[in-house]
Design an enzyme around this catalytic site. Structure first.
Site, PDB file in Angstrom:
ATOM      1  N   GLU A  62       0.880  12.724 -83.619  1.00 22.84           N
ATOM      2  CA  GLU A  62       1.151  11.282 -83.559  1.00 22.84           C
ATOM      3  C   GLU A  62       0.261  10.629 -82.500  1.00 22.84           C
ATOM      4  O   GLU A  62      -0.313   9.556 -82.728  1.00 22.84           O
ATOM      5  CB  GLU A  62       2.622  11.050 -83.228  1.00 22.84           C
ATOM      6  CG  GLU A  62       3.014   9.596 -83.105  1.00 22.84           C
ATOM      7  CD  GLU A  62       4.414   9.425 -82.520  1.00 22.84           C
ATOM      8  OE1 GLU A  62       4.753   8.296 -82.139  1.00 22.84           O
ATOM      9  OE2 GLU A  62       5.150  10.424 -82.421  1.00 22.84           O
ATOM     10  N   ASP A  66      -2.612   7.941 -83.429  1.00 26.63           N
ATOM     11  CA  ASP A  66      -2.578   6.610 -82.828  1.00 26.63           C
ATOM     12  C   ASP A  66      -3.952   6.256 -82.260  1.00 26.63           C
ATOM     13  O   ASP A  66      -4.447   5.139 -82.437  1.00 26.63           O
ATOM     14  CB  ASP A  66      -1.515   6.592 -81.722  1.00 26.63           C
ATOM     15  CG  ASP A  66      -1.522   5.292 -80.931  1.00 26.63           C
ATOM     16  OD1 ASP A  66      -1.311   4.234 -81.535  1.00 26.63           O
ATOM     17  OD2 ASP A  66      -1.765   5.344 -79.712  1.00 26.63           O
ATOM     18  N   ASN A 131       5.794   6.684 -86.844  1.00 27.44           N
ATOM     19  CA  ASN A 131       5.412   7.884 -86.085  1.00 27.44           C
ATOM     20  C   ASN A 131       4.758   8.927 -86.977  1.00 27.44           C
ATOM     21  O   ASN A 131       3.725   9.506 -86.630  1.00 27.44           O
ATOM     22  CB  ASN A 131       6.643   8.484 -85.403  1.00 27.44           C
ATOM     23  CG  ASN A 131       7.218   7.575 -84.329  1.00 27.44           C
ATOM     24  OD1 ASN A 131       6.569   6.632 -83.897  1.00 27.44           O
ATOM     25  ND2 ASN A 131       8.439   7.851 -83.911  1.00 27.44           N
ATOM     26  N   GLU A 134       1.267   7.942 -88.217  1.00 28.61           N
ATOM     27  CA  GLU A 134       0.235   8.248 -87.220  1.00 28.61           C
ATOM     28  C   GLU A 134      -0.030   9.752 -87.167  1.00 28.61           C
ATOM     29  O   GLU A 134      -1.185  10.185 -87.018  1.00 28.61           O
ATOM     30  CB  GLU A 134       0.662   7.741 -85.853  1.00 28.61           C
ATOM     31  CG  GLU A 134       0.651   6.222 -85.733  1.00 28.61           C
ATOM     32  CD  GLU A 134       1.133   5.728 -84.389  1.00 28.61           C
ATOM     33  OE1 GLU A 134       0.570   4.744 -83.893  1.00 28.61           O
ATOM     34  OE2 GLU A 134       2.076   6.327 -83.823  1.00 28.61           O
TER      35      GLU A 134
END
Length: 246
Positions: A62, A66, A131, A134
């Site tokens: 994640e 991101d 979440n 990502e």
């Protein structure tokens, strides 16, 4: 060709289904399925890597996803809006990668169906969708590299959703906007948050928003932040003319 067929034949039926589902979502063939499996492991499973002894879950992916999403969006905006300064570009990127938008993207792809967890799915909040979206991007980067990662982000984020003129007028935080207005016109405000005593399975919070000592709106959600945002949004529409004219 025989080598590829042999690899496919050694996959379990379950893996074969997962492989097909992931291929449809990302738009190309995964190379290492393990990266994608890890993208959907919740920490509650407490699974450990046999070699390193480290816990396996989607959180590191994640983090990576991101960063990759932010980099691709930043590069796109830099080229697409040559007149935009740092503040403008940062604001636009924040609108595109807002938690609300990422949650919608995760839902659209129905990623939650792949999550392995020892927690009841009804107990998860909205952010789980963003979440794992990502985390999926992180898995793509590790498996196929930057080029494929960029290709996926363009296909699933930029092409269908990014319209710069529309984004300029999009409000990402009603709370921030309302507070900014209060400070400029010198009005006192207060968010009064309290635990909701309702009969919902998931805990809720309620909030009352006061302006110069009077209640002007209320909000209710599964977190204090969301409840405040809901109350601020209702207050914004109640005072939209005054706020817009400032």
């Amino acid at each position: 060709m025989n080598f590829i067929r042999k690899i496919i034949e050694t996959r379990s039926k379950k893996d074969e289904i997962f492989y097909g589902d992931i291929k449809k979502i990302i738009g190309f063939s995964p190379k290492n399925l393990q990266f994608y499996k890890k993208a959907f492991i919740h920490r509650s499973v407490k699974e450990v890597d046999e070699i390193t002894g480290l816990q396996l879950n989607y959180e590191r992916l994640e983090f990576l996803g991101d960063a990759m999403l932010s980099a691709v969006i930043a590069s796109y905006l830099f080229k697409e809006v040559p007149s935009g300064d740092e503040g403008y570009l940062t604001q636009m990127r924040s609108k595109i990668v807002s938690r609300e938008h990422l949650n919608e993207l995760g839902k659209d792809l129905d990623l939650f169906r792949f999550v392995r967890s020892n927690v009841l799915k009804s107990k998860f909040g909205e952010n789980i969708h963003g979440n794992i979206f990502e985390a999926l991007i992180g898995a793509i980067y590790l498996d196929k590299g930057y080029g494929y990662c960029k290709k996926f982000i363009f296909k699933r984020v930029i092409i269908p959703y990014v319209d710069v003129p529309k984004l300029e007028g999009k409000i990402t935080s009603y709370k921030s906007l309302f507070i900014e207005w209060c400070q400029k016109v010198k009005k006192d405000f207060e968010f009064e948050v309290y635990d909701d005593t309702g009969n919902d399975t998931v805990k809720h919070f309620s909030v009352k928003l006061f302006l110069d000592g009077k209640i002007i709106s209320k909000g209710r959600a599964t977190s204090k932040k969301k409840a405040e945002e809901t109350a601020a949004k209702r207050a914004y529409y109640a005072f939209q003319n005054e706020i817009s004219n400032l």
